[in-house]
Design a protein around this motif. Structure first.
Motif, short mmCIF file in Angstrom:
data_model
loop_
_atom_site.label_atom_id
_atom_site.label_comp_id
_atom_site.label_asym_id
_atom_site.label_seq_id
_atom_site.Cartn_x
_atom_site.Cartn_y
_atom_site.Cartn_z
N GLY A 72 0.52 -2.52 -4.10
CA GLY A 72 1.06 -3.15 -2.90
C GLY A 72 2.52 -3.56 -2.97
N ASP A 73 3.05 -3.87 -1.80
CA ASP A 73 4.44 -4.28 -1.63
C ASP A 73 4.55 -5.80 -1.68
N VAL A 74 5.78 -6.28 -1.67
CA VAL A 74 6.05 -7.71 -1.72
C VAL A 74 5.26 -8.45 -0.62
N GLY A 75 4.45 -9.39 -1.05
CA GLY A 75 3.78 -10.28 -0.12
C GLY A 75 2.48 -9.76 0.45
N TYR A 76 2.34 -8.47 0.63
CA TYR A 76 1.22 -7.94 1.39
C TYR A 76 -0.07 -7.89 0.57
N GLY A 77 -1.18 -8.26 1.24
CA GLY A 77 -2.49 -8.19 0.63
C GLY A 77 -3.07 -6.79 0.69
N ALA A 78 -4.31 -6.66 0.25
CA ALA A 78 -4.95 -5.35 0.16
C ALA A 78 -5.17 -4.70 1.52
N TRP A 79 -5.08 -5.48 2.61
CA TRP A 79 -5.23 -4.91 3.96
C TRP A 79 -4.26 -3.75 4.17
N LEU A 80 -3.12 -3.78 3.48
CA LEU A 80 -2.08 -2.78 3.65
C LEU A 80 -2.60 -1.36 3.46
N TRP A 81 -3.61 -1.22 2.62
CA TRP A 81 -4.12 0.10 2.25
C TRP A 81 -5.41 0.47 2.95
N GLY A 137 2.23 3.82 -4.21
CA GLY A 137 2.87 2.51 -4.14
C GLY A 137 3.85 2.40 -3.01
N ALA A 138 4.01 1.19 -2.48
CA ALA A 138 4.94 0.93 -1.39
C ALA A 138 5.93 -0.14 -1.80
N GLY A 139 7.22 0.10 -1.56
CA GLY A 139 8.22 -0.91 -1.86
C GLY A 139 8.18 -1.34 -3.30
N LEU A 140 7.89 -2.61 -3.53
CA LEU A 140 7.73 -3.10 -4.90
C LEU A 140 6.66 -2.31 -5.63
N ALA A 188 8.77 -14.95 -5.83
CA ALA A 188 8.73 -14.36 -7.17
C ALA A 188 8.56 -12.85 -7.09
N GLN A 189 7.72 -12.37 -6.17
CA GLN A 189 7.56 -10.92 -6.01
C GLN A 189 8.85 -10.30 -5.47
N ALA A 190 9.49 -10.96 -4.52
CA ALA A 190 10.74 -10.44 -3.96
C ALA A 190 11.81 -10.35 -5.04
N ALA A 191 11.87 -11.34 -5.91
CA ALA A 191 12.85 -11.31 -7.00
C ALA A 191 12.58 -10.16 -7.96
N ALA A 192 11.30 -9.84 -8.17
CA ALA A 192 10.97 -8.69 -9.01
C ALA A 192 11.51 -7.41 -8.40
N ALA A 193 11.40 -7.29 -7.07
CA ALA A 193 11.89 -6.09 -6.40
C ALA A 193 13.41 -6.00 -6.43
#
Length: 258
Positions: free
Chosen positions: A26-35, A91-94, A177-182
């Motif tokens: 998944g990408d920054v912030g998004y839950g499993a719904w994304l997929w 994978g998307a984004g992050l 924290a996830q955004a900083a990783a990206a």
């Protein structure tokens, strides 16, 4: 609901189907719904694995900082826990950044499908990325993700997505924290990432510029790139077409022997 552990951090994942393994990152912030759209289409001829990044959904949310090497190690923990010998990574984004790092550092990746991904966090618009967080508000946070046309044509979908996000998305310190990783990501030497790779990117993505995603595709030895109408979640907005493309790509590189 299986759970893997990496250095004391509990990582929730779910599986479905029976066949060669496809793992969604998944990408920054998004839950499993994304997929959800991809997952439902592939489960059956493929085994599908979806996991919650640390800070998201039912996984632990330890204090930051987070970085891509740590998140790639989380992915390795999930695959090892589930006994996966090899896997196709989507994978998307992050999540695309994690897939790139994972493919370079570990030996389970067979192919990569990357959505709206850059080889360097320097190319990511940090302000646009932050605007995708639920902290920006239910409506405002969708502006950079989906086109106005989709939001106007299918308000019921927008309402469902908003409900899913409220249940599972990372917010606050976990999102940061996830955004900083990206934004802190630097890809490994791309000439050493030799898995067959397809890169798709939104022509109006405010987070990852077209040029950055296209450059990633060009710099991968076995990479191809394609622009898609839409913004940062163009792969959700055009899930039917892209799932068909993904299925064809996976079938090309899979013998369907478990």
């Amino acid at each position: 609901m299986p759970t893997a552990t990496n250095r004391g951090v509990s990582l929730h994942y779910e599986t479905d189907g029976d066949g060669p393994t496809v793992v969604f990152v998944g990408d920054v912030g998004y839950g499993a719904w994304l997929w959800g759209w991809h997952y439902d289409a592939l489960a059956g001829p493929y085994e599908t694995v979806v996991w919650d990044l640390r800070g998201t959904g039912d996984s632990d949310a330890p204090a930051g900082p987070y970085d891509v090497p740590t998140l790639a190690a989380d992915l390795e923990a999930v695959l090892a826990d589930h006994g996966v010998g090899s896997a196709h990574l989507v994978g998307a984004g992050l999540g695309g950044m994690i897939a790139l790092r994972y493919a370079h550092e570990y030996n389970r990746a067979r192919t990569l499908t990357l959505y709206c991904t850059a080889a360097s966090g320097d190319a990511v618009d940090a302000d646009a990325l932050r605007s995708l967080s639920l902290d920006a508000g239910d409506t405002a946070s969708l502006d950079g993700a989906f086109s106005p046309a989709l939001r106007e044509a299918d308000p019921a979908l927008v309402e469902r997505v908003t409900e899913w996000r409220r249940a599972d998305d990372a917010t606050g310190e976990a999102f940061a924290a996830q955004a900083a990783a990206a934004t802190g990501f630097e890809a490994p030497p791309l000439y050493e990432v030799t898995q067959p790779t397809e890169v798709y990117y939104g022509v109006e993505d405010p987070v990852v510029p077209v040029e950055a995603a296209a450059s990633l595709a060009d710099d991968l030895p076995r990479g191809t790139g394609e622009a898609v109408e839409g913004r940062h979640c163009c792969y959700v907005e055009h899930a039917t077409v892209l799932t068909d493309r993904l299925t064809a790509f996976l079938d090309e590189h899979t013998d369907h022997e478990v």
